[in-house]
Write an enzyme that holds these catalytic residues in place. Structure first.
Site, PDB file in Angstrom:
ATOM      1  N   GLU A  47       0.860  -1.187   0.000  1.00 15.99           N
ATOM      2  CA  GLU A  47       0.000   0.000   0.000  1.00 15.99           C
ATOM      3  C   GLU A  47       0.892   1.231   0.000  1.00 15.99           C
ATOM      4  OE1 GLU A  47      -1.406   0.743   3.950  1.00 15.99           O
ATOM      5  OE2 GLU A  47      -3.153   1.902   3.267  1.00 15.99           O
ATOM      6  N   ASN A 110      -6.851   6.459  -1.443  1.00 13.92           N
ATOM      7  CA  ASN A 110      -5.770   5.496  -1.202  1.00 13.92           C
ATOM      8  C   ASN A 110      -6.050   4.358  -2.180  1.00 13.92           C
ATOM      9  OD1 ASN A 110      -3.993   3.579  -0.244  1.00 13.92           O
ATOM     10  ND2 ASN A 110      -4.425   3.979   1.918  1.00 13.92           N
ATOM     11  N   LYS A 127      -9.393   2.392  -1.548  1.00 16.11           N
ATOM     12  CA  LYS A 127      -9.566   1.819  -0.197  1.00 16.11           C
ATOM     13  C   LYS A 127     -10.867   2.277   0.457  1.00 16.11           C
ATOM     14  CE  LYS A 127      -6.941   1.327   4.122  1.00 16.11           C
ATOM     15  NZ  LYS A 127      -5.634   1.712   4.768  1.00 16.11           N
ATOM     16  N   GLU A 146      -5.590   8.649   8.065  1.00 12.80           N
ATOM     17  CA  GLU A 146      -6.163   8.271   6.774  1.00 12.80           C
ATOM     18  C   GLU A 146      -7.559   8.859   6.585  1.00 12.80           C
ATOM     19  OE1 GLU A 146      -4.483   3.804   6.758  1.00 12.80           O
ATOM     20  OE2 GLU A 146      -5.394   4.458   4.901  1.00 12.80           O
ATOM     21  N   CYS A 172      -4.833  -2.868   2.877  1.00 11.09           N
ATOM     22  CA  CYS A 172      -4.517  -2.783   4.303  1.00 11.09           C
ATOM     23  C   CYS A 172      -5.669  -3.099   5.245  1.00 11.09           C
ATOM     24  CB  CYS A 172      -3.913  -1.430   4.622  1.00 11.09           C
ATOM     25  SG  CYS A 172      -2.911  -1.551   6.099  1.00 11.09           S
ATOM     26  N   ASN A 197       0.425  -1.155   5.252  1.00  8.41           N
ATOM     27  CA  ASN A 197       1.359  -0.490   6.174  1.00  8.41           C
ATOM     28  C   ASN A 197       0.741  -0.670   7.556  1.00  8.41           C
ATOM     29  OD1 ASN A 197       3.387   1.773   4.748  1.00  8.41           O
ATOM     30  ND2 ASN A 197       1.636   1.242   3.479  1.00  8.41           N
TER      31      ASN A 197
HETATM   32  N1  ING Z   1      -3.007   0.201   8.769  1.00  5.72           N
HETATM   33  C1  ING Z   1      -3.437  -0.640   9.834  1.00  5.72           C
HETATM   34  C2  ING Z   1      -4.088  -1.929   9.397  1.00  5.72           C
HETATM   35  O1  ING Z   1      -5.300  -2.098   9.356  1.00  5.72           O
HETATM   36  C3  ING Z   1      -4.367  -0.827  12.055  1.00  5.72           C
HETATM   37  C4  ING Z   1      -4.278   0.095  10.844  1.00  5.72           C
HETATM   38  C5  ING Z   1      -3.220  -1.180  12.743  1.00  5.72           C
HETATM   39  C6  ING Z   1      -5.581  -1.338  12.430  1.00  5.72           C
HETATM   40  C7  ING Z   1      -3.304  -2.051  13.848  1.00  5.72           C
HETATM   41  C8  ING Z   1      -5.682  -2.206  13.518  1.00  5.72           C
HETATM   42  C9  ING Z   1      -4.544  -2.565  14.236  1.00  5.72           C
HETATM   43  O2  ING Z   1      -3.302  -2.846   9.170  1.00  5.72           O
HETATM   44  C10 ING Z   1      -3.660   0.650   7.668  1.00  5.72           C
HETATM   45  N2  ING Z   1      -2.956   1.447   6.838  1.00  5.72           N
HETATM   46  O3  ING Z   1      -4.815   0.365   7.433  1.00  5.72           O
END
Ligand code: ING
Length: 313
Positions: A47, A110, A127, A146, A172, A197
């Site tokens: 991503e 995104n 996204k 985001e 993601c 990410n």
């Molecule tokens: N990053 C993360 C993901 O869903 C996140 C946000 C991190 C959600 C940790 C829950 C726990 O992998 C992105 N860019 O969506």
């Protein structure tokens, strides 16, 4: 007749804020060359693969935010990637930040695209599940803006015929939501590509941090199995501008088994020969939706954003 697609999960290590798109594209072409030398038909990048993960910072200036976006794809700095792919006759999934003008206004998404071996863009996705928050939250060790920098995707979860199969994409956070896989599963998807990410630390729920790899694998393995599809998950990994992001890039078979994985947090290629006909072993039996799925029995769920479903009698 078996339909083998040899896939390279092209994980990227950290991208510094100061790193130019040209420098990043050079790293991506090196992974593409490695993939080609191993007979890959397709490489999957992360991503927002062209820049550092900029939603980790709060910016006042829209001009500064927009500096992380692409106004054309390919553009001058990304065309070498398209040219290299066409020269090597290899396809790719690319995640990037998209600026566009639609319905008379500037839009920010995104986005990911799927490009075939001839260099044609076969599918575009924007996204839908945007995690994090829309305004500055200084209490956080780092931001996840985001919801402030992107609009919710407006293309749905589509699929396209490419690489001799039915291909789909997500980005993601989408991978954590079962709807993502099921909407494409109902369209017969045979391979879902997902760049991500993912910071190790999740400020609203630090108790989940130690489970970040487990949850990463759990959601993609279940999405694969429950929809009889291959799933390719590819990270932007490592300590990027002070934030540790998971690697754990994996290629998952329709059985839910992990058949290839990255083991570092740098630029690394994990490769698998994916037989698309393996999907039929699940689509024609356990997850034969036509035979076994009972949507008419599930109860009418009318979902509008913010609507609270009526209490069950
Ligand atoms: N990053 C993360 C993901 O869903 C996140 C946000 C991190 C959600 C940790 C829950 C726990 O992998 C992105 N860019 O969506």
């Amino acid at each position: 007749m078996t339909r083998i697609v040899t896939v390279g999960a092209a994980q990227l290590g950290p991208i510094a804020r100061a790193e130019s798109r040209t420098q990043v594209v050079a790293r991506m072409i090196e992974l593409m060359r490695q993939a080609k030398s191993h007979g890959c038909d397709l490489v999957v990048y992360p991503e927002l693969a062209l820049t550092t993960f900029f939603p980790r910072w709060y910016f006042e200036s829209q001009e500064e935010i927009d500096s992380f976006f692409e106004r054309e794809m390919p553009g001058p700095e990304t065309r070498p990637l398209f040219d290299a792919a066409r020269a090597m006759a290899i396809g790719f999934y690319l995640g990037y930040a998209e600026i566009t003008e639609e319905e008379g206004r500037v839009r920010h998404f995104n986005t990911s695209i799927l490009v075939d071996k001839a260099g044609a863009i076969k599918l575009k996705y924007r996204k839908i599940h945007l995690p994090g928050h829309a305004t500055h939250e200084p209490w956080r060790r780092f931001q996840h803006l985001e919801k402030g920098y992107f609009e919710t995707g407006n293309l749905g979860f589509g699929v396209a015929r490419a690489f001799d199969g039915v291909m789909g994409m997500a980005i993601c956070n989408d991978r954590r939501w079962p709807e993502t896989y099921r909407v494409m599963g109902l369209q017969g998807v045979e391979m879902v590509m997902i760049g991500y990410n993912t910071p190790v630390h999740n400020p609203p729920a630090p108790e989940h941090d130690s489970l970040s790899h487990f949850h990463n694998e759990l959601v993609m393995r279940s999405g694969a199995y429950q929809n009889g599809t291959w799933v390719v998950g590819v990270a932007k990994a490592g300590n990027e501008e002070g934030v540790d992001q998971i690697g754990n890039s994996i290629i998952v078979a329709p059985s839910g088994e992990i058949v290839a994985a990255c083991t570092t947090t740098g630029d690394e290629l994990a490769i698998a020969r994916c037989d698309l006909d393996l999907t039929l072993s699940y689509k024609n039996t356990t997850f034969n939706f036509a035979k076994h799925r009972e949507p008419q029995a599930y109860g009418l769920i009318v979902e509008r954003k913010g609507a609270v479903p009526p209490p069950l009698e």
